[in-house]
Design an enzyme around this catalytic site. Structure first.
Site, PDB file in Angstrom:
ATOM      1  N   GLU A   5      18.146  -3.722   1.260  1.00 48.98           N
ATOM      2  CA  GLU A   5      17.901  -2.789   2.428  1.00 48.98           C
ATOM      3  C   GLU A   5      19.473  -2.009   2.890  1.00 48.98           C
ATOM      4  O   GLU A   5      19.308  -0.867   3.162  1.00 48.98           O
ATOM      5  CB  GLU A   5      17.498  -3.699   3.671  1.00 48.98           C
ATOM      6  N   GLY A  15       9.273  -7.130   8.983  1.00 47.46           N
ATOM      7  CA  GLY A  15       9.158  -5.829   7.867  1.00 47.46           C
ATOM      8  C   GLY A  15       7.951  -4.848   8.401  1.00 47.46           C
ATOM      9  O   GLY A  15       7.139  -5.189   8.795  1.00 47.46           O
ATOM     10  N   TYR A  16       8.150  -3.774   8.223  1.00 45.42           N
ATOM     11  CA  TYR A  16       7.248  -2.538   8.644  1.00 45.42           C
ATOM     12  C   TYR A  16       7.104  -1.438   7.476  1.00 45.42           C
ATOM     13  O   TYR A  16       6.586  -0.469   7.604  1.00 45.42           O
ATOM     14  CB  TYR A  16       7.742  -1.829  10.071  1.00 45.42           C
ATOM     15  N   GLY A  17       7.710  -1.626   6.516  1.00 47.73           N
ATOM     16  CA  GLY A  17       7.729  -0.812   5.350  1.00 47.73           C
ATOM     17  C   GLY A  17       7.167  -1.593   4.081  1.00 47.73           C
ATOM     18  O   GLY A  17       6.242  -2.265   4.082  1.00 47.73           O
ATOM     19  N   SER A  18       8.049  -1.436   3.060  1.00 47.67           N
ATOM     20  CA  SER A  18       7.867  -2.269   1.965  1.00 47.67           C
ATOM     21  C   SER A  18       7.900  -3.728   1.984  1.00 47.67           C
ATOM     22  O   SER A  18       7.143  -4.484   1.198  1.00 47.67           O
ATOM     23  CB  SER A  18       8.787  -1.802   0.650  1.00 47.67           C
ATOM     24  N   ILE A  69      12.248 -12.408  10.191  1.00 48.20           N
ATOM     25  CA  ILE A  69      12.596 -11.056   9.529  1.00 48.20           C
ATOM     26  C   ILE A  69      11.423 -10.262   9.852  1.00 48.20           C
ATOM     27  O   ILE A  69      10.122 -10.478   9.154  1.00 48.20           O
ATOM     28  CB  ILE A  69      12.952 -11.080   8.245  1.00 48.20           C
TER      29      ILE A  69
HETATM   30  N1  LIG Z   1      13.311  -1.923   6.385  1.00 47.49           N
HETATM   31  C1  LIG Z   1      11.758  -1.470   6.215  1.00 47.49           C
HETATM   32  C2  LIG Z   1      11.591  -0.452   5.153  1.00 47.49           C
HETATM   33  C3  LIG Z   1      12.138  -1.179   3.936  1.00 47.49           C
HETATM   34  C4  LIG Z   1      12.119  -0.448   2.886  1.00 47.49           C
HETATM   35  O1  LIG Z   1      11.009   0.099   2.532  1.00 47.49           O
HETATM   36  N2  LIG Z   1      13.142  -0.192   1.991  1.00 47.49           N
HETATM   37  C5  LIG Z   1      12.859   0.523   1.172  1.00 47.49           C
HETATM   38  C6  LIG Z   1      13.844   1.545   0.389  1.00 47.49           C
HETATM   39  S1  LIG Z   1      15.447   0.695   0.519  1.00 47.49           S
HETATM   40  C7  LIG Z   1      12.541  -0.443  -0.170  1.00 47.49           C
HETATM   41  O2  LIG Z   1      13.105  -1.681   0.165  1.00 47.49           O
HETATM   42  N3  LIG Z   1      11.661  -0.295  -1.189  1.00 47.49           N
HETATM   43  C8  LIG Z   1      11.468  -1.491  -2.143  1.00 47.49           C
HETATM   44  C9  LIG Z   1      10.162  -0.798  -2.491  1.00 47.49           C
HETATM   45  O3  LIG Z   1       9.931   0.399  -2.441  1.00 47.49           O
HETATM   46  O4  LIG Z   1       9.467  -1.563  -3.312  1.00 47.49           O
HETATM   47  C10 LIG Z   1      10.845  -2.785   5.922  1.00 47.49           C
HETATM   48  O5  LIG Z   1      11.015  -3.677   6.829  1.00 47.49           O
HETATM   49  O6  LIG Z   1       9.871  -2.896   5.399  1.00 47.49           O
END
Ligand SMILES: N[C@@H](CCC(=O)N[C@@H](CS)C(=O)NCC(=O)O)C(=O)O
Length: 244
Positions: free
Chosen positions: A127, A49-52, A47
């Protein structure tokens, strides 16, 4: 003034030992992408991930690797009214924009056995249901590309068709929106800073103008966020300096 990259807790350590044989996914699946329901996942599952997810995966995994995917740019173009925002003040979180010349760096997590169902169920809620993201299969390139083969990985992307999609805005406007937004998972500023720290600490060679321009815009609006210890000592020893 640059923030000292804080070692983001929960971020991956240095590259893992040589990986187990590539997952059947990477040998049997066609190159490129598959989308949504027709994804055929065979263990182990990776999996990306590139954000949170780079600092807060929230699920159990067997191993993780820092690396990148090609053909996408990371953009703060997804609205969030739950984790980092509210209905009244939506936050901004990242999604991926198809961009054939670009790379996006992040972390790939290997899940095996019972971890697979548990992680996919958890991420579906976090997500897809709460975030408006859909799944795609992409090719992940570990940063230690000399010794490691690319791996097919699942990624969650918020497409322009999802109801929370906000789309492009100036980095200044994005920073201003982040500053006033917070949600169930915490403040939107934390979301931005942890991602910027992850990139500085684990992918110092990688460029991400969009991310760091937003951080720079945040510095100009909230310089207090970026005092380093020496600047505080300098100001204390020579108050005139802080007025320059
Ligand atoms: N899908 C991206 C972005 C995921 C993301 O940042 N989603 C937010 C908004 S739905 C989230 O899960 N946030 C949890 C947090 O901010 O701690 C990833 O792979 O990291």
């Amino acid at each position: 003034m640059k923030r000292d990259p804080q070692r983001p807790e929960e971020c991956p350590g240095r590259p893992e030992p040589p990986p187990p044989p590539p997952s059947p996914l990477s040998s049997s699946s066609p190159p490129g992408e598959a989308e949504g329901a027709e994804l055929k996942l065979t263990p182990p599952v990776w999996i990306f991930g590139y954000g949170s997810l780079v600092w807060r995966p929230g699920f159990e995994f067997t191993s993780r690797k820092v690396g990148f995917i090609r053909g996408y740019s990371r953009r703060f173009w997804q609205g969030d009214t739950f984790h980092r925002g509210s209905e009244r003040m939506p936050g901004r979180v990242v999604t991926l924009l198809e961009d054939c010349g670009a790379c996006t760096w992040g972390v790939a997590y290997e899940v095996r056995g019972e971890q697979i169902a548990a992680s996919l169920q958890y991420l579906n809620m976090r997500e897809a249901v709460l975030g408006g993201y859909v799944t795609k299969l992409v090719k992940f390139h570990p940063q230690d590309k000399d010794t490691e083969e690319p791996i097919l990985a699942l990624v969650y992307i918020a497409t322009p068709q999802n109801p929370s999609y906000l789309g492009p805005a100036s980095e200044e406007d994005i920073a201003a929106q982040i500053i006033v937004s917070s949600g169930c998972a915490g403040h939107n500023i934390e979301y931005l800073l942890r991602l910027a720290d992850f990139m500085r600490y684990f992918c110092p060679q990688a460029e991400d103008k969009h991310l760091f321009s937003i951080e720079e815009a945040l510095i100009s609006i909230l310089p207090c966020l970026y005092y380093t210890e020496e600047s505080v000592e300098e100001t204390a020893s020579d108050p005139q300096k802080s007025k320059s």
